[in-house]
Design an enzyme around this catalytic site. Structure first.
Site, PDB file in Angstrom:
ATOM      1  N   ASP A 133       0.862  -1.183   0.000  1.00  0.00           N
ATOM      2  CA  ASP A 133       0.000   0.000   0.000  1.00  0.00           C
ATOM      3  C   ASP A 133       0.898   1.232   0.000  1.00  0.00           C
ATOM      4  OD1 ASP A 133      -1.795   2.050   0.448  1.00  0.00           O
ATOM      5  OD2 ASP A 133      -2.716   1.168   2.217  1.00  0.00           O
TER       6      ASP A 133
ATOM      7  N   GLU B  36      -1.761  -1.277  -3.703  1.00  0.00           N
ATOM      8  CA  GLU B  36      -2.930  -0.584  -3.153  1.00  0.00           C
ATOM      9  C   GLU B  36      -2.793   0.936  -3.211  1.00  0.00           C
ATOM     10  OE1 GLU B  36      -5.144  -0.402   1.213  1.00  0.00           O
ATOM     11  OE2 GLU B  36      -4.115  -2.234   0.573  1.00  0.00           O
TER      12      GLU B  36
ATOM     13  N   GLU C 290     -10.756   2.524  -0.153  1.00  0.00           N
ATOM     14  CA  GLU C 290     -10.976   3.163   1.139  1.00  0.00           C
ATOM     15  C   GLU C 290     -11.365   4.626   0.979  1.00  0.00           C
ATOM     16  OE1 GLU C 290      -7.368   4.667   3.427  1.00  0.00           O
ATOM     17  OE2 GLU C 290      -6.498   2.977   2.340  1.00  0.00           O
TER      18      GLU C 290
ATOM     19  N   HIS D 253     -11.264  -2.534   4.100  1.00  0.00           N
ATOM     20  CA  HIS D 253     -10.206  -1.719   4.717  1.00  0.00           C
ATOM     21  C   HIS D 253     -10.499  -1.603   6.215  1.00  0.00           C
ATOM     22  CE1 HIS D 253      -8.763   2.452   5.844  1.00  0.00           C
ATOM     23  NE2 HIS D 253      -7.665   1.963   5.309  1.00  0.00           N
TER      24      HIS D 253
END
Length: 365
Positions: free
Chosen positions: A192, A218, A245, A295
């Site tokens: 991420d 991500e 998210e 998330h």
């Protein structure tokens, strides 16, 4: 059953994660693990707990709970969650595309599901159609670390604790390479980058990380709704793309699926509108053929709500779990992973017990 009180509760909890404290944003360092909780009380003696996305947005989200959501919701019926939250969205439509007001609504919605489950005597996962089980599998969501060596060390520690999937929050290829070397070829690894790149940098970085066999990359691009860039990254980067998210409403997941802008989506229960809208987003995404991994790098009722959602999905989804050791937490074992899995509460509602002594000690509002 009427709502009699809505109270934000902001906690700063001590933690360690195996390295120096990472940046939080807005020039701050994450010296504590923060949680913005919401307590909702009713005239029938039932109390529900929710959680809103806070962190750097807390100075805006907290007054959104106290000054915007609470005055409109106190005195309303708690029993019909859809009617109440739909009315609030309409009244506050200029604030509800995403952001702190919707984060505040998310906390209320989670708490109302907690109350509804208590009133009915059943856990939330069962209300959503989940099948009984004792635990749900989790993946370790590491905090950002400053060096390849420390990244490798903490990743290996997470694997030794029983996590079978590891997510890094690193932006450089050398740190990803070090983690892969430490983990070996058989542990799935995700990265991420928190919306760090433009499309050209994202494509270059994805190609360089691809040899390390990522399960997904991500939030690779800023701005997060640059769907054309995301489509191009999927075509040229060689790594599956995950996002979600920062999407504002469940309908955004329909758009992502229609455009083919991601392989994996990640609705956040504390951002998108609570359990109600997270569940809508999950089903919209699955109908569009997208894989869903919610998330949830949280340590309060938002994490527990996500555990219920993951359980209700009845598939091989993993629950994200922040890889850190809390010095104290008000939910006890409910937010502590053992051998890479989290307990699925069996009690009514969220099935949590809140330690009020911990609340009093670490509350800062």
């Amino acid at each position: 059953m009427k709502i009699t009180r809505i109270e934000p509760v902001f906690l700063r909890l001590p933690y360690e994660h195996g390295g120096p404290k990472p940046p939080l944003g807005m020039g701050e360092t994450r010296t504590t693990m923060d949680a913005l909780l919401v307590r909702v009380e009713t005239d029938q003696g039932l109390t529900g707990w929710g959680e809103a996305f806070g962190f750097a947005t807390t100075p805006v989200t907290l007054p959104a709970i106290r000054d915007i959501i609470a005055p409109l919701a106190v005195g309303r019926e708690a029993d019909d969650i859809a009617a109440l939250t739909t009315d609030l969205k309409r009244r506050l439509q200029n604030m509800m595309r995403g952001g702190p007001a919707r984060f505040a609504l998310s906390a209320l919605d989670i708490a109302l599901w907690d109350i509804a489950g208590q009133a009915q005597g059943v856990p939330v996962w069962k209300m959503l159609g989940g099948k009984p089980r004792e635990r749900v599998p989790a993946y370790a969501s590491m905090l950002r670390l400053p060096t390849p060596e420390l990244t490798a060390e903490v990743a290996a520690t997470a694997a030794a604790r029983g996590y079978t999937h590891i997510k890094l929050h690193q932006k450089t290829v050398d740190t990803v390479a070090a983690a892969r070397a430490a983990l070996g070829p058989d542990i799935p690894m995700m990265v991420d980058v928190n919306c760090a790149f433009d499309v050209e940098t994202a494509i270059k970085t994805a190609r360089e990380m691809a040899p390390y066999d990522l399960m997904w990359l991500e939030e690779p691009i800023s701005p997060t709704d640059d769907y054309d860039a995301l489509i191009r990254l999927r075509a040229e980067g060689g790594v599956p793309v995950a996002l979600g998210e920062n999407l504002g409403t469940p309908n955004d997941f329909r758009t992502v699926g229609r455009l083919g802008a991601a392989d994996i989506v990640q609705p956040s229960v504390v951002k998108i509108g609570g359990i109600s809208d997270a569940w809508k987003a999950i089903n919209i995404a699955r109908d569009a053929g997208l894989r869903v991994f919610p998330h949830s790098p949280f340590v309060g009722p938002g994490l527990v709500a996500t555990v219920h959602l993951v359980a209700a999905m009845n598939d091989d989804t993993l629950c994200e779990h922040r890889f850190c050791d809390l010095g104290a937490n008000p939910l006890g074992d409910a937010v502590v992973a053992v051998d890479g899995s989290l307990p699925l509460p069996q009690g009514p509602g969220l099935g949590i017990h809140v330690d009020e002594a911990i609340i009093r000690k670490f509350r800062v509002n």
